[in-house]
Each structure stands twice: as structure tokens, then as C-alpha cells.
Design an enzyme around this catalytic site. Structure first.
Site, short mmCIF file in Angstrom:
data_model
loop_
_atom_site.label_atom_id
_atom_site.label_comp_id
_atom_site.label_asym_id
_atom_site.label_seq_id
_atom_site.Cartn_x
_atom_site.Cartn_y
_atom_site.Cartn_z
N ASP A 32 -6.46 1.14 -6.35
CA ASP A 32 -7.19 2.11 -7.25
C ASP A 32 -8.68 1.56 -7.14
O ASP A 32 -8.73 0.45 -6.54
CB ASP A 32 -6.79 1.85 -8.63
CG ASP A 32 -6.64 0.58 -9.26
OD1 ASP A 32 -6.28 -0.47 -8.29
OD2 ASP A 32 -7.09 0.17 -10.21
N GLU A 72 -5.04 -2.34 -10.73
CA GLU A 72 -5.69 -3.45 -10.84
C GLU A 72 -6.99 -3.38 -11.72
O GLU A 72 -7.32 -4.14 -12.70
CB GLU A 72 -6.22 -4.02 -9.34
CG GLU A 72 -6.82 -5.45 -9.51
CD GLU A 72 -8.36 -5.49 -9.93
OE1 GLU A 72 -8.73 -6.56 -10.31
OE2 GLU A 72 -9.07 -4.67 -9.94
N GLU A 73 -7.89 -2.09 -11.68
CA GLU A 73 -9.04 -2.07 -12.11
C GLU A 73 -8.94 -1.92 -13.61
O GLU A 73 -9.88 -1.72 -14.53
CB GLU A 73 -9.94 -0.92 -11.68
CG GLU A 73 -10.38 -1.20 -10.00
CD GLU A 73 -11.26 -2.26 -9.84
OE1 GLU A 73 -11.57 -2.80 -11.13
OE2 GLU A 73 -11.72 -2.59 -8.96
N HIS A 84 -18.18 -1.93 -8.03
CA HIS A 84 -18.39 -1.32 -8.93
C HIS A 84 -20.01 -0.73 -9.11
O HIS A 84 -20.41 -0.04 -10.30
CB HIS A 84 -18.28 -2.09 -10.27
CG HIS A 84 -16.85 -2.89 -10.55
ND1 HIS A 84 -16.10 -3.07 -11.46
CD2 HIS A 84 -15.83 -2.75 -9.47
CE1 HIS A 84 -14.74 -3.54 -11.24
NE2 HIS A 84 -14.74 -3.52 -9.89
N HIS A 128 -5.16 -3.88 -3.79
CA HIS A 128 -5.20 -2.68 -4.76
C HIS A 128 -5.63 -1.47 -4.38
O HIS A 128 -6.49 -1.26 -3.64
CB HIS A 128 -5.60 -3.09 -6.31
CG HIS A 128 -7.10 -3.12 -6.47
ND1 HIS A 128 -8.04 -2.19 -6.39
CD2 HIS A 128 -7.78 -4.42 -6.48
CE1 HIS A 128 -9.31 -2.77 -6.45
NE2 HIS A 128 -9.15 -4.09 -6.30
N ASP A 136 -14.27 -3.18 -2.46
CA ASP A 136 -13.56 -3.40 -3.53
C ASP A 136 -12.48 -2.27 -3.45
O ASP A 136 -12.70 -1.34 -4.50
CB ASP A 136 -14.25 -3.53 -4.76
CG ASP A 136 -13.30 -4.02 -5.93
OD1 ASP A 136 -12.15 -4.44 -5.75
OD2 ASP A 136 -13.76 -3.96 -7.23
C1 LIG Z 1 -8.29 -8.14 -18.19
S1 LIG Z 1 -8.02 -7.12 -16.59
C2 LIG Z 1 -9.95 -7.08 -16.09
C3 LIG Z 1 -10.18 -6.87 -14.67
C4 LIG Z 1 -11.28 -6.92 -14.06
N1 LIG Z 1 -11.38 -7.69 -12.70
C5 LIG Z 1 -12.38 -7.53 -11.73
C6 LIG Z 1 -12.11 -8.22 -10.36
O1 LIG Z 1 -13.47 -7.41 -12.07
C7 LIG Z 1 -12.36 -8.20 -14.95
O2 LIG Z 1 -12.13 -9.30 -14.62
O3 LIG Z 1 -12.87 -7.57 -15.91
ZN LIG Z 2 -10.66 -5.02 -6.68
ZN LIG Z 3 -13.06 -3.94 -8.92
#
Ligand SMILES: CSCC[C@H](NC(C)=O)C(=O)O
Ligand SMILES: [Zn+2]
Ligand SMILES: [Zn+2]
Length: 424
Positions: A80, A145-146, A383, A78, A111
Site C-alpha cells: 500500500d 502498513e500505512e 508521503h 508493504h 516508500d
Molecule cells: C501507528 S502506525 C503508524 C505508522 C506510521 N509509519 C511510518 C513509517 O510512517 C507512523 O509511524 O506514523
Molecule cells: Zn513504508
Molecule cells: Zn509510508
């Protein structure tokens, strides 16, 4: 050329990608897309940009194999990144500053702009060495993705374009490890983002009575906390990994009666709600779990209701747990494992990813997908403030991908079909 392939140019290109601010809520997607396209051009890869959703370009690259009848491999990443609190970083998060230890500081360095660029650098190495793929390799650079991936990877996997790609196997992101063993993931836990709401009788703050909204909600929270503790205990005791337990975390509490002067202190509110981030492993019976929620955590008998803000099914289109087989019966897994070892890497036994990655969308539709980021000996700072990746670790990751991509692209068996993982 030698110059193009020198370590310093490899690092410069990584820095250039990191310097494009693709943080939400206003990611510079077109700049990222233009950069990837320019890289693709320098590598003579075929490319197309698709806007499944306006202003959210997805770049698809193709390294055609000599045998176009063989199903392809997709390397996904991804573009973003998550937002930053700039002032809390020791180096600006979009400068890609390299300190005296060789650590590259930037949002996305782990990431997952690293992975996106490492795929391309690995291909550059293979091309320089004269290698030609038998099987087609695709690369996808997806948005969003984020923020859930619905306008990115999910749109891609649902598209005719994807159908025509005839993909047999997908690689996507994993997680860094603090030790020297890489991590690989064969499944994701499914998010079940739950909001429970209690109503009750309002009344004077000095009065003791039953059936208040607060009491009704707190009874649920007590039950939820007991469940959380029992799951956490299995993790603490080492009986299960993070990916194998159900995690339950309270993320918001909302109640009270507010006026411009603040909360009213002597009024018991008639409504109270809580938000809970629940993650369930693919083997969990989601229907049974939801019955537990309806009966114990949000019983109508206690004036409670509930709704899911997000819910990923644990099952794929065949009604089976959305997992990718990660043992000797899956040739892709064997190729991956051997390639990592041959390139001098170590691999921990495969696990379930704690969060939800884009790989979920592929697995849900029956495509085998493994989450893997070649980042070892590194604190996991996705993050977090001061996300960084050491340049030597980055360069080593390129060697790992070169070995993996070479193995995948050379693999000439015509074995896969979408359902093959269940026929094994
Ligand atoms: C419902 S989409 C959320 C996406 C996010 N992905 C990661 C990799 O942290 C998560 O798991 O919170
Ligand atoms: Zn990621
Ligand atoms: Zn991430």
C-alpha cells in the site's frame, strides 16, 4: 534471459508496479497481488496468497534453500501507499514518468514499492548467475502498513503460517538518505497517540474567572511545549539523533461552541481537547512516562482526562526493549554490513527509526529485524508530493540486495533461536 535482465526491462517492471494505484482508502490490493504473483511465476518462486482479513491479500513467496532445516530469512515490504494530492505533482503520481535526469516519479517510488521490486530483481540476478540458496528466503508483500499494519504484518507474525516459516531474521523498510551513506535501523520509536481533554466552568466571554476548560488545557500545553523544547534542544545540539529523542507534536486542538452561524464568541466553552503525536525510543520507561502524563499533562486535579488512540509497547514478549542488536555479536548484522560494503555501498551507523514500521511487529515478538532501503543521494520524499527515485539509484539498490541476499542465503550456521539475541 538477457532481455529479461536488461536495465530497461528492470525499469519497466518497476514502473508497472508503481502504476497500480494502491493508495488508501481504496488500494487496488488484488492488482498488486496479481502483479507480484506473475513476477514470482517468472522467477519460479513458490507462492501463496493469504487473506487474514477479507479483501486484504498478503502475498508470500518462497525461494527454498538446499538445507530446509536452517531457519529462514524474511524480506518484507508493504504494497500500500499513502494518498496523493495529484494536482500538486509535476507528473501524475501513478504514471511512473521518467524525466530527462532519469528520475522516476510515483507514489511508492521510495516508500516502498522500490524495495519490493528490488528484492525480486536481486533474486532474478542471483538465479541468472546460477546461485542456489542454502537457506530459505521468504518474501512477504503485506497490506495496510500505512494505516497501522494491524491487518497486515501483525496478522502475519501472529499466524501459524509464520510459525512454520521458522524465520530467524527480517529485513523491512528504512529511509532514504540525502548523502551517499545508506541508513539502517535496529529499532522503531513507539507511537503513543495521546488525546487530553479538559473540562471547566462555562461562562460569559467577558468574564475573568478561574477553572475554564481552555485555561486548564493551556496549562498542560505549556508544560508539553517545555518538554518538547528540551527534547528538541538535545537534537539541535547534536547530542541525540531523531530516533533517540522523545518527539511531542500537537496535531489537533478542538474546542469552542459552534452554531450554523459559526463559533459563538462570547461563551467560554466547557470542554477543550488536544491531540498529541508522541514517539518514544525503546529505552524509555513507558509506565513512568505515562505517570508524568497523568500528573503533569492531564491531572485530574485540573479537571483533565486522557486516552491513547494508539500505543505500541517499547518492549518485546520477553519484557526487553524491542531492539535488534546491530553490532558484531549479531551475525545477521555483520552479513548485512559486509554485503553492503562489498557491493560498493556505504553505511551510516545504525539508528532508531523515527516512525513505526512493520518491523515493530516482528521485534515485539522477539524476531530480529532491520529496516533498510537502499536509497542514497536522494531527498526523502516519502508521503510528500513528487516522490521520486532515480533509475540509476534503483539499479544500484538491486546490486546491494543481490549481495545481501546472497550472503544471507549462503550463511549455513545453525545458530538462531528466537531468544538467542538475549543469550549473546
Ligand atoms: C501507528 S502506525 C503508524 C505508522 C506510521 N509509519 C511510518 C513509517 O510512517 C507512523 O509511524 O506514523
Ligand atoms: Zn513504508
Ligand atoms: Zn509510508
Amino acid at each position: 534471459s538477457q532481455n529479461q535482465s536488461s536495465s530497461s526491462s528492470i525499469i519497466s517492471r518497476f514502473q508497472e508496479y508503481l502504476q497500480i494505484n494502491t493508495a488508501h482508502p481504496n488500494p487496488r490490493y488484488y492488482e498488486a497481488a496479481d502483479f507480484i504473483l506473475s513476477q514470482a511465476e517468472s522467477l519460479s518462486l513458490e507462492s501463496q496468497t493469504i487473506e487474514f482479513v477479507e479483501n486484504k491479500p498478503l502475498v508470500l513467496l518462497k525461494w527454498p534453500g538446499k538445507d530446509p532445516k536452517l531457519p529462514a530469512v524474511l524480506l518484507s515490504s508493504h504494497t500500500d501507499v499513502v494518498p496523493v494530492e495529484s494536482h500538486k505533482w509535476t507528473h501524475p503520481p501513478f504514471a511512473a514518468h521518467i524525466d530527462s535526469d532519469g528520475n522516476i516519479y510515483a507514489r511508492g517510488s521510495q516508500d516502498m514499492k522500490s524495495v519490493g521490486m528490488q528484492y525480486l530483481e536481486a533474486i532474478r540476478k542471483l538465479k541468472d548467475s546460477g546461485f542456489e540458496p542454502t537457506r530459505t528466503i521468504y518474501l512477504s508483500y503485506v497490506p495496510d502498513e500505512e494505516i497501522g499494519g494491524r491487518d497486515g504484518a501483525e496478522k502475519l507474525v501472529e499466524s501459524d503460517v509464520f510459525q512454520k516459516m521458522n524465520v530467524a531474521f527480517v529485513l523491512d523498510e528504512g529511509m532514504p538518505s540525502a548523502d551517499d551513506k545508506y541508513r539502517a535501523y535496529y529499532a522503531d520509536r513507539s507511537p503513543m497517540w495521546l488525546v487530553i481533554k479538559a473540562t471547566g466552568a462555562p461562562g460569559h466571554g467577558a468574564r475573568l474567572y478561574d477553572n475554564t476548560a481552555m485555561e486548564n488545557l493551556l496549562k498542560s500545553i505549556e508544560s508539553i511545549r517545555r518538554f518538547r523544547a528540551s527534547e528538541f534542544d538535545m537534537l539541535k545540539a547534536g547530542l541525540k539523533t531523531t530516533g533517540e529523542v522523545i518527539s511531542v507534536n500537537l496535531v489537533f486542538l478542538k474546542s469552542g461552541t459552534q452554531t450554523p452561524a459559526g463559533f459563538v464568541m462570547n461563551l467560554q466553552p466547557s470542554e477543550a481537547e488536544a491531540g498529541i503525536d508522541i514517539r518514544v525510543p525503546p529505552t524509555v520507561d513507558q509506565d513512568a512516562f505515562e505517570r508524568r502524563i497523568a500528573e503533569e499533562w492531564a491531572p485530574a486535579s485540573r479537571n483533565m482526562t486522557y486516552e491513547f488512540k494508539e500505543k505500541f509497547s517499547t518492549l518485546d514478549i520477553f519484557g526487553k526493549p524491542a531492539v535488534t542488536i546491530a553490532d558484531s555479536s549479531n551475525p545477521w548484522w555483520v552479513l548485512l554490513e559486509e554485503a553492503v560494503l562489498n557491493a560498493g555501498g556505504k553505511l551510516e551507523k545504525p539508528d532508531i527509526f523515527r516512525g513505526a514500521t512493520d518491523a515493530s511487529f516482528f521485534r515485539q515478538r522477539g524476531f530480529p529485524a532491520v529496516g533498510f532501503s537502499p536509497i542514497a543521494n536522494t531527498p526523502g520524499l516519502a508521503h510528500d508530493h513528487n516522490e521520486f527515485l532515480n533509475q540509476q539509484e534503483y539499479l544500484k539498490g538491486i546490486e546491494i540486495y543481490a549481495a545481501i541476499i546472497k550472503a544471507f542465503a549462503s550463511y549455513a550456521e545453525q545458530t538462531e533461536s528466537k531468544a538467542s539475541k538475549y543469550e549473546l
